[in-house]
Design a protein around this motif. Sequence first.
Motif, PDB file in Angstrom:
ATOM      1  N   ALA A  45       0.820  -1.216   0.000  1.00  0.00           N
ATOM      2  CA  ALA A  45       0.000   0.000   0.000  1.00  0.00           C
ATOM      3  C   ALA A  45       0.852   1.264   0.000  1.00  0.00           C
ATOM      4  O   ALA A  45       0.509   2.247  -0.653  1.00  0.00           O
ATOM      5  CB  ALA A  45      -0.947   0.001   1.195  1.00  0.00           C
ATOM      6  N   PHE A  46       1.972   1.253   0.705  1.00  0.00           N
ATOM      7  CA  PHE A  46       2.805   2.446   0.778  1.00  0.00           C
ATOM      8  C   PHE A  46       3.667   2.633  -0.468  1.00  0.00           C
ATOM      9  O   PHE A  46       4.310   3.666  -0.623  1.00  0.00           O
ATOM     10  CB  PHE A  46       3.665   2.438   2.042  1.00  0.00           C
ATOM     11  CG  PHE A  46       2.834   2.626   3.288  1.00  0.00           C
ATOM     12  CD1 PHE A  46       2.201   3.835   3.530  1.00  0.00           C
ATOM     13  CD2 PHE A  46       2.668   1.594   4.189  1.00  0.00           C
ATOM     14  CE1 PHE A  46       1.423   4.023   4.659  1.00  0.00           C
ATOM     15  CE2 PHE A  46       1.896   1.776   5.321  1.00  0.00           C
ATOM     16  CZ  PHE A  46       1.268   2.985   5.557  1.00  0.00           C
ATOM     17  N   ASP A  47       3.665   1.629  -1.367  1.00  0.00           N
ATOM     18  CA  ASP A  47       4.371   1.762  -2.641  1.00  0.00           C
ATOM     19  C   ASP A  47       3.467   2.374  -3.711  1.00  0.00           C
ATOM     20  O   ASP A  47       3.907   2.576  -4.848  1.00  0.00           O
ATOM     21  CB  ASP A  47       4.877   0.399  -3.123  1.00  0.00           C
ATOM     22  CG  ASP A  47       5.962  -0.153  -2.215  1.00  0.00           C
ATOM     23  OD1 ASP A  47       6.644   0.643  -1.546  1.00  0.00           O
ATOM     24  OD2 ASP A  47       6.114  -1.388  -2.164  1.00  0.00           O
ATOM     25  N   GLY A  48       2.205   2.627  -3.377  1.00  0.00           N
ATOM     26  CA  GLY A  48       1.266   3.246  -4.304  1.00  0.00           C
ATOM     27  C   GLY A  48       0.195   2.287  -4.778  1.00  0.00           C
ATOM     28  O   GLY A  48       0.301   1.067  -4.619  1.00  0.00           O
ATOM     29  N   GLU A  49      -0.837   2.873  -5.369  1.00  0.00           N
ATOM     30  CA  GLU A  49      -1.984   2.081  -5.798  1.00  0.00           C
ATOM     31  C   GLU A  49      -1.637   1.088  -6.898  1.00  0.00           C
ATOM     32  O   GLU A  49      -2.127  -0.042  -6.911  1.00  0.00           O
ATOM     33  CB  GLU A  49      -3.109   3.004  -6.278  1.00  0.00           C
ATOM     34  CG  GLU A  49      -4.387   2.264  -6.578  1.00  0.00           C
ATOM     35  CD  GLU A  49      -5.580   3.179  -6.726  1.00  0.00           C
ATOM     36  OE1 GLU A  49      -6.610   2.685  -7.207  1.00  0.00           O
ATOM     37  OE2 GLU A  49      -5.502   4.363  -6.368  1.00  0.00           O
ATOM     38  N   VAL A  50      -0.767   1.476  -7.819  1.00  0.00           N
ATOM     39  CA  VAL A  50      -0.410   0.569  -8.920  1.00  0.00           C
ATOM     40  C   VAL A  50       0.259  -0.692  -8.373  1.00  0.00           C
ATOM     41  O   VAL A  50      -0.114  -1.812  -8.736  1.00  0.00           O
ATOM     42  CB  VAL A  50       0.503   1.281  -9.945  1.00  0.00           C
ATOM     43  CG1 VAL A  50       1.021   0.296 -10.976  1.00  0.00           C
ATOM     44  CG2 VAL A  50      -0.251   2.419 -10.619  1.00  0.00           C
TER      45      VAL A  50
END
Length: 103
Positions: A45-50
């Motif tokens: 999640a903290f790496d982004g939505e993609v």
Amino acid sequence: MITLGAGVALTVLAAGMLTVAGALVARYRAGNAADSGALAGALFAFDGEVAACAAAGRLVGENGAWLVACAVAGPIVTVSVDVRTSSGLTVHATARAGPVMAG
């Protein structure tokens, strides 16, 4: 004639029971796929939505389901999936995962 009618009735009843059983199995498969997909997405999640949704999609697919929707709101990932039964019914499930808040 009564024997033929009873045979037809039993066949229809058995087909109905198989359809219901298939839907129940698909419901559990969909729930498991959504749960595991949401957990996998929450890891990223903290790496982004993609990145989160890609991880969720991989695990959902490995569980025999299709990723319908994926959303990330901060550390929370929400995943929706569909599973098709052998009779053509579609079963839907949604799961959400994120960090546990100590309180």
